[in-house]
Design an enzyme around this catalytic site. Structure first.
Site, short mmCIF file in Angstrom:
data_model
loop_
_atom_site.label_atom_id
_atom_site.label_comp_id
_atom_site.label_asym_id
_atom_site.label_seq_id
_atom_site.Cartn_x
_atom_site.Cartn_y
_atom_site.Cartn_z
N LYS A 1 -13.66 6.42 3.87
CA LYS A 1 -13.32 5.19 4.60
C LYS A 1 -14.27 4.08 4.17
O LYS A 1 -15.48 4.29 4.04
CB LYS A 1 -13.42 5.43 6.11
CG LYS A 1 -12.99 4.22 6.93
CD LYS A 1 -12.81 4.58 8.39
CE LYS A 1 -12.52 3.35 9.25
NZ LYS A 1 -11.32 2.60 8.84
N ARG B 1 -2.21 6.84 1.39
CA ARG B 1 -1.94 7.95 2.32
C ARG B 1 -1.12 7.47 3.51
O ARG B 1 -0.14 8.11 3.91
CB ARG B 1 -3.27 8.57 2.77
CG ARG B 1 -3.93 9.35 1.65
CD ARG B 1 -5.38 9.58 1.91
NE ARG B 1 -6.14 8.32 1.90
CZ ARG B 1 -7.45 8.22 1.93
NH1 ARG B 1 -8.18 9.31 2.02
NH2 ARG B 1 -8.06 7.05 1.91
N MET B 2 -1.49 6.33 4.10
CA MET B 2 -0.71 5.79 5.22
C MET B 2 0.60 5.18 4.72
O MET B 2 1.65 5.35 5.34
CB MET B 2 -1.53 4.72 5.97
CG MET B 2 -2.64 5.29 6.82
SD MET B 2 -2.04 6.33 8.16
CE MET B 2 -1.36 5.10 9.27
N PRO C 1 -5.41 -2.13 15.13
CA PRO C 1 -6.41 -1.20 14.60
C PRO C 1 -6.01 0.25 14.78
O PRO C 1 -6.51 1.12 14.08
CB PRO C 1 -7.66 -1.51 15.43
CG PRO C 1 -7.43 -2.87 15.99
CD PRO C 1 -5.95 -3.02 16.14
N GLY D 1 -12.02 0.00 12.98
CA GLY D 1 -11.32 -1.03 13.76
C GLY D 1 -11.07 -0.57 15.19
O GLY D 1 -11.15 -1.36 16.15
N THR D 2 -10.78 0.71 15.36
CA THR D 2 -10.53 1.24 16.71
C THR D 2 -11.78 1.15 17.57
O THR D 2 -11.72 0.79 18.74
CB THR D 2 -10.07 2.71 16.61
OG1 THR D 2 -8.89 2.73 15.82
CG2 THR D 2 -9.78 3.30 17.98
N GLY E 1 0.84 -1.20 0.00
CA GLY E 1 0.00 0.00 0.00
C GLY E 1 0.87 1.25 0.00
O GLY E 1 0.46 2.31 0.48
N HIS F 1 -14.84 9.57 10.91
CA HIS F 1 -13.75 9.43 9.94
C HIS F 1 -14.14 10.14 8.64
O HIS F 1 -15.32 10.50 8.46
CB HIS F 1 -13.46 7.95 9.65
CG HIS F 1 -12.64 7.28 10.72
ND1 HIS F 1 -13.22 6.71 11.82
CD2 HIS F 1 -11.31 7.13 10.86
CE1 HIS F 1 -12.27 6.22 12.61
NE2 HIS F 1 -11.09 6.46 12.05
N THR G 1 -4.17 -2.10 8.38
CA THR G 1 -5.45 -2.14 7.65
C THR G 1 -6.50 -2.81 8.52
O THR G 1 -6.21 -3.83 9.16
CB THR G 1 -5.28 -2.94 6.33
OG1 THR G 1 -4.08 -2.52 5.71
CG2 THR G 1 -6.48 -2.75 5.42
#
Ligand code: NAP
Length: 268
Positions: A161, A16-17, A128, A167-168, A12, A157, A102
């Site tokens: 997304k 962005r990440m 997460p 996930g958090t 990836g 978010h 992810t």
């Protein structure tokens, strides 16, 4: 290059990440960029891709081929929920430790990946959230749930997304569920006039997902008691805030066997 440097592949890398991870790895004295993988980014130098000097690692689009030749110790994955499980299996098959940001795994997949890591004798991490502030938010929420068991989670978010809830928020919900007795909240006769109005149901409480342009990542855990409420809130403003956590994860994942779920277990 020091012998103890950890060789990191990034899946990836064009995202962005992923771009933040490539930058962090290139600037971290303890890490070396072994490979960069992106689905559609052309054959471009990974350093150039992230606005740094060329580093000699060309972005590729075939994960298995990249891992076969990269001699990587770790694969950091920030891709998409549809791809991450397959990517993680591929990494483990190559004996490369997955460090996964992810979101979108099922509990069954996490269990299976733990078994695969143990069979290979390698470590792995699914986190997460790599931010220390978010981990403290989750920990404080779990503590509060012991004393104020009526709770709802609102997570915010950006509107692009893919998965909901985040996930958090799922991880937070799991920690709350461990800290309190299961409690079906609200009026048993309540009716949703518009479907989904009360949010997602988990262990007797509700999780609400807000998706709006302009928002980065925030979460509020709200507790209600007699004549009072308590809010535990965390706000992330930019992606670089996750990178110290990703760096620690790359260094720690080579020291244990089996898959750990949750970055908080690495920093205790
Ligand atoms: P993004 O900008 O959309 O980047 C996604 C990356 O995945 C791109 O490099 C893309 O490559 C690649 N990709 C897309 N489809 C793919 C496929 N089918 N197979 C393999 N690669 C594919 O996303 P992001 O904002 O960086 O977020 C990535 C993930 O990290 C999301 O799940 C997000 O929720 C999560 N996240 C986690 C944390 C944490 O702390 N754990 C923090 C923030 C975000 P191309 O561009 O070449 O198509």
């Amino acid at each position: 290059m020091a012998a103890e440097q950890i060789r990191v592949a990034v899946a990836g890398a064009s995202g962005r990440m992923g771009r933040e991870v490539v930058k962090m790895v290139l600037q971290d004295d303890g890490l070396t960029l072994a490979a960069a993988i992106a689905q559609s980014a052309g054959p471009i130098d990974a350093g150039t891709l992230v606005g740094l000097p060329a580093c000699g690692v060309t972005v590729q689009n075939d994960l298995s081929a990249a891992l076969a030749s990269a001699n990587a110790d770790v694969l950091v994955d920030f891709t998409v929920p549809a791809a991450v499980y397959g990517n993680t299996c591929t990494a483990i098959a190559h004996g490369v430790r997955p460090v996964v940001g992810t979101t979108g795994f099922t509990p069954e997949q996490i269990k299976e990946l733990d078994e695969l890591c143990k069979e290979k004798g390698i470590g792995g991490l699914i986190a997460p959230n790599f931010s220390i502030g978010a981990i403290l938010m989750m920990r404080f929420a779990a503590q509060a749930a012991k004393y104020m068991p009526h709770v709802e989670i609102i997570e915010y978010h950006g509107d692009q997304k893919l998965d909901a809830p985040s996930g958090t928020s799922i991880k937070t919900a799991e920690l709350i569920a461990e800290a309190r007795q299961e409690l079906r909240q609200g009026n048993p006769k309540e009716e949703e006039i518009i479907e989904g109005a009360r949010g997602g149901y988990y262990n007797g409480f509700r999780i609400h997902s807000v998706r709006l342009p302009g928002v980065f990542a925030q979460q509020e855990v709200i507790f209600g008691g007699n004549g009072q409420t308590l809010k535990v809130r965390h706000d992330s403003y930019e992606r670089s805030g996750y990178m110290p956590g990703v760096s620690v994860a790359c260094k720690k994942v080579v020291t244990y066997t089996g898959l750990i779920y949750g970055f908080e277990h690495l920093i205790d």
